[in-house]
Design a protein around this motif. Structure first.
Motif, short mmCIF file in Angstrom:
data_model
loop_
_atom_site.label_atom_id
_atom_site.label_comp_id
_atom_site.label_asym_id
_atom_site.label_seq_id
_atom_site.Cartn_x
_atom_site.Cartn_y
_atom_site.Cartn_z
N LEU A 90 0.85 -1.19 0.00
CA LEU A 90 0.00 0.00 0.00
C LEU A 90 0.89 1.24 0.00
O LEU A 90 1.76 1.40 0.87
N LEU A 91 0.72 2.10 -1.00
CA LEU A 91 1.50 3.33 -1.11
C LEU A 91 0.64 4.51 -0.69
O LEU A 91 -0.58 4.51 -0.86
N THR A 92 1.28 5.55 -0.15
CA THR A 92 0.57 6.78 0.17
C THR A 92 1.52 7.96 0.04
O THR A 92 2.74 7.81 0.06
N GLY A 93 0.94 9.13 -0.08
CA GLY A 93 1.72 10.36 -0.23
C GLY A 93 1.01 11.30 -1.18
O GLY A 93 0.38 10.86 -2.13
N GLY A 94 1.10 12.59 -0.89
CA GLY A 94 0.44 13.52 -1.80
C GLY A 94 0.51 14.96 -1.33
O GLY A 94 1.16 15.30 -0.36
N GLY A 95 -0.19 15.79 -2.06
CA GLY A 95 -0.19 17.23 -1.79
C GLY A 95 0.60 18.00 -2.82
O GLY A 95 0.19 19.06 -3.28
N THR A 96 1.77 17.46 -3.19
CA THR A 96 2.59 18.02 -4.26
C THR A 96 3.11 16.87 -5.11
O THR A 96 3.10 15.71 -4.67
#
Length: 360
Positions: free
Chosen positions: A7-13
């Motif tokens: 499961l990958l996550t990360g964001g905003g930019t």
């Protein structure tokens, strides 16, 4: 036999998504099922859904953790709480062998939910000092990888490793010829690539356009000006090519580039380093950020990889002076970059991530 899930996550930019994008094909080759948790309307939603349709995307609520006073500081903790329970639900359904977090506000409830469900959580920090979201998430992490060795002094020694930069394979496979077709330049002037991040930079855009007539005497200019920032009055100017934002085109544009003017996000500057592109960095100011780009830029300057001018010192006149210096020192900058430690491949990083997966 059922595939195990990462499961990958990360964001905003875009910087909080690009490493995940590089890992996806490698993890798929390693026979993992890959799924993604991101915000409902952040840039990660667009990049993952459009660029990786084979990856199931799970949107959750995401609050923003501000360092300044805002009434939303009183309501966003409830959004983080909602995101936590939504992430728990995704984890229960997908039963991941590990969670890999690239940071950004959406990653905080995911890391918390991963720890609550006893799933290994691996965090990646690209900047010299940890961002606020990663600082909050780190107590829930099993391991933390960094790009800069200097970052390790800010982290728990027992669960932190510096891997160096990670460069996606497609970056090295760009074609200058395809780049020339995209831009339709009709001379052999050096190519200057200007980029101010996915949202663009008003100060960099102004410096470029104010100096455009003089620049075009010496350079072909590729200007990544940010969404909504294309100047229609300049669309037909010869040897000047504007894009709001590019994705798959970037490797081709970089391979035809001789000089770069850019913000100082970690992912971007290490890509310029890997391709040995002399760079003038204009980091995001402390008034608009926590100062992470300033630290990134200063380290690159100290190592002889880049020239740096602070945003507050930038004027159209100063910009043109700095471009002259960059051209003058081109050979020295390239020589210094040639001596830099080579980056890791996405495959090597994927192997490190999977080494922390939960055993069946």
């Amino acid at each position: 036999m059922n595939k195990r899930t990462i499961l990958l996550t990360g964001g905003g930019t875009a910087g909080h998504v690009s490493l995940n994008q590089a890992l996806i094909p490698e993890l798929l080759k390693m026979n993992f099922n890959v799924e993604y948790i991101g915000s409902k309307d952040g840039i990660e939603s667009e990049l993952i859904k459009d660029g990786h349709p084979e990856v199931a995307y799970h949107p959750i609520a995401s609050g923003k953790l501000r360092r300044y006073f805002s009434m939303k500081n009183f309501t966003d903790p409830f959004r983080v709480g909602t995101g936590f329970f939504q992430a728990l639900n995704v984890i229960r359904k997908t039963k991941p062998a590990a969670i890999f977090s690239k940071g950004g506000f959406v990653s905080v409830p995911v890391a918390m939910a991963g720890r609550a469900m006893s799933v290994p959580v691996i965090i990646h920090e690209s900047d010299v000092t940890p961002g606020l979201a990663n600082k909050i998430a780190m107590p829930f992490a099993d391991h933390i990888f960094t790009v800069f060795t200097e970052t390790l002094k800010h982290l728990p020694k027992e669960k932190s490793t510096c891997t160096g930069s990670v460069i996606r394979s497609e970056l090295m496979e760009g074609s200058a010829e395809i780049g020339k077709e995209l831009c339709k330049f009709d001379n052999d002037f050096p190519v200057l690539l200007v980029m101010g991040g996915s949202q663009g930079s008003a100060v960099i855009n102004e410096a470029i356009r104010t100096n455009l007539t003089a620049l075009l005497v010496e350079y072909n200019v590729i200007h990544l000006c940010g969404k909504g920032n294309v100047d229609d009055s300049l669309k037909n100017v010869p040897n000047y090519c504007q894009f709001e934002y590019v994705t798959s085109e970037l490797p081709h544009l970089l391979h035809m580039t001789d000089f770069v003017v850019s913000r100082a996000g970690s992912n971007s500057i290490f890509e310029f380093l890997a391709l040995k592109k002399p760079m003038l960095l204009i980091p995001l100011s402390k008034q608009q950020s926590r100062g992470d780009q300033i630290l990134n830029a200063q380290l690159f300057k100290q190592q002889g990889f880049a020239h740096v001018v602070e945003e507050e010192d930038l004027s159209p006149e100063r910009f043109f002076e700095e471009m002259k210096k960059l051209h003058l020192h081109e050979e020295l900058l390239v020589e210094n970059m040639t001596l830099a430690e080579p980056p890791k491949t996405a495959y090597e990083m994927a192997k490190l991530v999977t080494s922390y997966t939960k055993k069946k």
